[in-house]
Scaffold this motif. Structure first.
Motif, PDB file in Angstrom:
ATOM      1  N   ASP A  81       0.783  -1.480   0.158  1.00 40.28           N
ATOM      2  CA  ASP A  81      -0.163   0.039   0.039  1.00 40.28           C
ATOM      3  C   ASP A  81       0.509   1.331  -0.037  1.00 40.28           C
ATOM      4  N   SER A  82       1.855   1.409   0.866  1.00 37.38           N
ATOM      5  CA  SER A  82       2.437   2.708   0.631  1.00 37.38           C
ATOM      6  C   SER A  82       3.291   2.915  -0.256  1.00 37.38           C
ATOM      7  N   GLU A  83       3.894   1.641  -1.283  1.00 36.48           N
ATOM      8  CA  GLU A  83       3.989   1.634  -2.290  1.00 36.48           C
ATOM      9  C   GLU A  83       3.492   2.275  -3.492  1.00 36.48           C
ATOM     10  N   GLY A  84       1.977   2.048  -3.010  1.00 40.03           N
ATOM     11  CA  GLY A  84       1.037   2.232  -3.932  1.00 40.03           C
ATOM     12  C   GLY A  84       1.007   3.689  -4.399  1.00 40.03           C
ATOM     13  N   ILE A  85       0.835   4.393  -2.849  1.00 44.25           N
ATOM     14  CA  ILE A  85       0.039   5.923  -2.713  1.00 44.25           C
ATOM     15  C   ILE A  85       1.294   5.988  -3.105  1.00 44.25           C
ATOM     16  N   GLN A  86       2.921   6.443  -3.583  1.00 44.67           N
ATOM     17  CA  GLN A  86       3.428   6.730  -3.816  1.00 44.67           C
ATOM     18  C   GLN A  86       3.652   6.631  -5.685  1.00 44.67           C
ATOM     19  N   ALA A  87       3.268   5.762  -6.333  1.00 44.11           N
ATOM     20  CA  ALA A  87       3.280   5.470  -7.369  1.00 44.11           C
ATOM     21  C   ALA A  87       2.168   6.220  -7.328  1.00 44.11           C
ATOM     22  N   GLN A  88       1.068   6.293  -7.565  1.00 43.48           N
ATOM     23  CA  GLN A  88      -0.541   6.591  -8.322  1.00 43.48           C
ATOM     24  C   GLN A  88      -1.092   8.179  -7.745  1.00 43.48           C
ATOM     25  N   THR A  89      -0.531   8.788  -8.998  1.00 46.27           N
ATOM     26  CA  THR A  89      -1.400  10.287  -9.291  1.00 46.27           C
ATOM     27  C   THR A  89      -2.741  10.307  -8.825  1.00 46.27           C
ATOM     28  N   MET A 192      -1.677   8.011 -14.834  1.00 46.47           N
ATOM     29  CA  MET A 192      -2.724   8.193 -14.222  1.00 46.47           C
ATOM     30  C   MET A 192      -4.863   6.851 -14.472  1.00 46.47           C
ATOM     31  N   ASP A 193      -5.382   6.739 -13.629  1.00 43.24           N
ATOM     32  CA  ASP A 193      -6.615   6.092 -13.685  1.00 43.24           C
ATOM     33  C   ASP A 193      -7.578   6.995 -13.575  1.00 43.24           C
ATOM     34  N   GLY A 194      -7.580   8.567 -13.912  1.00 38.57           N
ATOM     35  CA  GLY A 194      -8.748   9.245 -14.069  1.00 38.57           C
ATOM     36  C   GLY A 194      -9.185   9.806 -12.157  1.00 38.57           C
ATOM     37  N   VAL A 195      -9.954  10.382 -12.559  1.00 33.10           N
ATOM     38  CA  VAL A 195     -11.251  10.983 -11.907  1.00 33.10           C
ATOM     39  C   VAL A 195     -11.589  10.046 -11.378  1.00 33.10           C
ATOM     40  N   GLY A 224      -0.565  12.446 -20.112  1.00 42.21           N
ATOM     41  CA  GLY A 224       0.352  10.882 -20.399  1.00 42.21           C
ATOM     42  C   GLY A 224      -0.131  10.195 -19.546  1.00 42.21           C
ATOM     43  N   SER A 225       0.252   8.269 -20.666  1.00 40.04           N
ATOM     44  CA  SER A 225       0.087   7.887 -19.587  1.00 40.04           C
ATOM     45  C   SER A 225       1.318   6.849 -20.005  1.00 40.04           C
ATOM     46  N   GLY A 226       1.918   6.263 -18.884  1.00 41.90           N
ATOM     47  CA  GLY A 226       3.174   5.397 -18.312  1.00 41.90           C
ATOM     48  C   GLY A 226       3.455   4.233 -19.589  1.00 41.90           C
ATOM     49  N   ARG A 227       1.895   3.860 -19.098  1.00 39.10           N
ATOM     50  CA  ARG A 227       1.218   1.938 -19.809  1.00 39.10           C
ATOM     51  C   ARG A 227       1.023   1.851 -21.144  1.00 39.10           C
ATOM     52  N   HIS A 228       0.002   2.860 -21.651  1.00 40.81           N
ATOM     53  CA  HIS A 228       0.130   3.347 -22.859  1.00 40.81           C
ATOM     54  C   HIS A 228       1.229   3.678 -24.218  1.00 40.81           C
ATOM     55  N   MET A 229       1.826   4.744 -23.452  1.00 36.41           N
ATOM     56  CA  MET A 229       3.467   5.201 -24.477  1.00 36.41           C
ATOM     57  C   MET A 229       4.345   3.846 -24.257  1.00 36.41           C
ATOM     58  N   ILE A 230       4.470   3.115 -23.267  1.00 32.37           N
ATOM     59  CA  ILE A 230       5.862   2.213 -23.429  1.00 32.37           C
ATOM     60  C   ILE A 230       5.058   1.215 -24.521  1.00 32.37           C
ATOM     61  N   ASP A 231       3.544   0.609 -24.746  1.00 34.59           N
ATOM     62  CA  ASP A 231       3.436  -0.695 -25.305  1.00 34.59           C
ATOM     63  C   ASP A 231       3.827   0.096 -26.916  1.00 34.59           C
ATOM     64  N   ALA A 232       3.489   2.031 -27.098  1.00 32.32           N
ATOM     65  CA  ALA A 232       3.673   2.897 -28.802  1.00 32.32           C
ATOM     66  C   ALA A 232       4.863   2.656 -28.602  1.00 32.32           C
ATOM     67  N   ALA A 233       5.950   2.712 -27.819  1.00 28.24           N
ATOM     68  CA  ALA A 233       7.220   2.501 -28.083  1.00 28.24           C
ATOM     69  C   ALA A 233       7.614   1.708 -28.475  1.00 28.24           C
TER      70      ALA A 233
END
Length: 246
Positions: A81-89, A192-195, A224-233
């Protein structure tokens, strides 16, 4: 791990696409794991592991506690949980989200004896960080000249509380050749996951599925979305067959 592989086996590498770059240095471990590092930005997080002490630094103390089964599953959950909190916008950070861990006798961790993927992850990652904390294992920034013709794409969140964005810049600068691209995105570690629906409702925003989906898509494009951008790259370098990145 991708960069270590490229350093050791450049002849097997066609391209490298990385996001969330981590070199496992003492400075990075302190920045991320220390109560006086980025955890101070999350209410209550610097106190979460205060009861897990020892002769080591924070990473070493946490790894030993996970290894020895201290507090059992509650420690694993708090670690994740402590990692997820810092990892998610999109996580709200106006109140305590993780309760302090209370040490208790437990069973020693066994990699072969557990099927819990998060327990395995916490054990492996905390050991890696413990090694980094001691200066025993970290990524060097020297890359073999054989990688000169290998394209590199570095995708990094500018507000990453887990991985220091400047480590990504160091890797980019150190990579041989000039067929490389640095892509800073305006997010944290995991995109991002969204509001949340509750927030949309609180401001009287339309809440029908089509409008919410369009709104989230606009956010992904804007931020920007890290996951989608990595797939595109990956697709770009796969189809590009060595052509220059742009």
């Amino acid at each position: 791990m991708s960069l270590l592989f490229a350093q050791r086996h450049p002849e097997l590498v066609k391209a490298v696409v990385i996001g969330g770059v981590w070199a496992n240095t003492k400075e990075e471990v302190y920045r991320y794991m220390s109560p006086n590092g980025t955890r101070a930005m999350i209410p209550g997080l610097r106190e979460t592991f205060r009861g897990i002490g020892g002769r080591d630094g924070m990473a070493g103390s946490l790894h030993r506690a996970i290894r020895d089964g201290v507090a059992g599953k509650s420690l694993i959950e708090a670690y994740m949980d402590s990692e997820g909190i810092q990892a998610q916008t999109d996580v709200p950070v106006r109140e305590r989200l993780v309760s302090p861990v209370k040490p208790a006798p437990g069973s020693r961790f066994s990699m072969a004896g557990t099927t819990d993927r998060w327990a395995r992850f916490a054990f492996i990652e905390s050991e890696m960080m413990w090694r980094g904390e001691r200066g025993a294992w970290n990524l060097g920034f020297r890359f073999p000249s054989a990688l000169r013709g290998v394209p590199l794409v570095v995708i990094q969140g500018r507000y990453d509380q887990v991985c220091d964005p400047m480590i990504a810049v160091k890797v980019y600068d150190a990579w041989p050749g000039d067929n490389k691209l640095l892509v800073p995105i305006n997010t944290n570690h995991a995109g991002m996951d969204g509001v949340p629906k509750e927030s949309l409702k609180a401001v009287g925003a339309p809440n029908d599925p089509a409008t919410v989906a369009a709104f989230k898509r606009a956010l992904l494009i804007h931020m920007g979305s890290g996951r989608h951008m990595i797939d595109a790259a990956i697709e770009e370098v796969r189809q590009g067959d060595g052509r220059r990145l742009d």
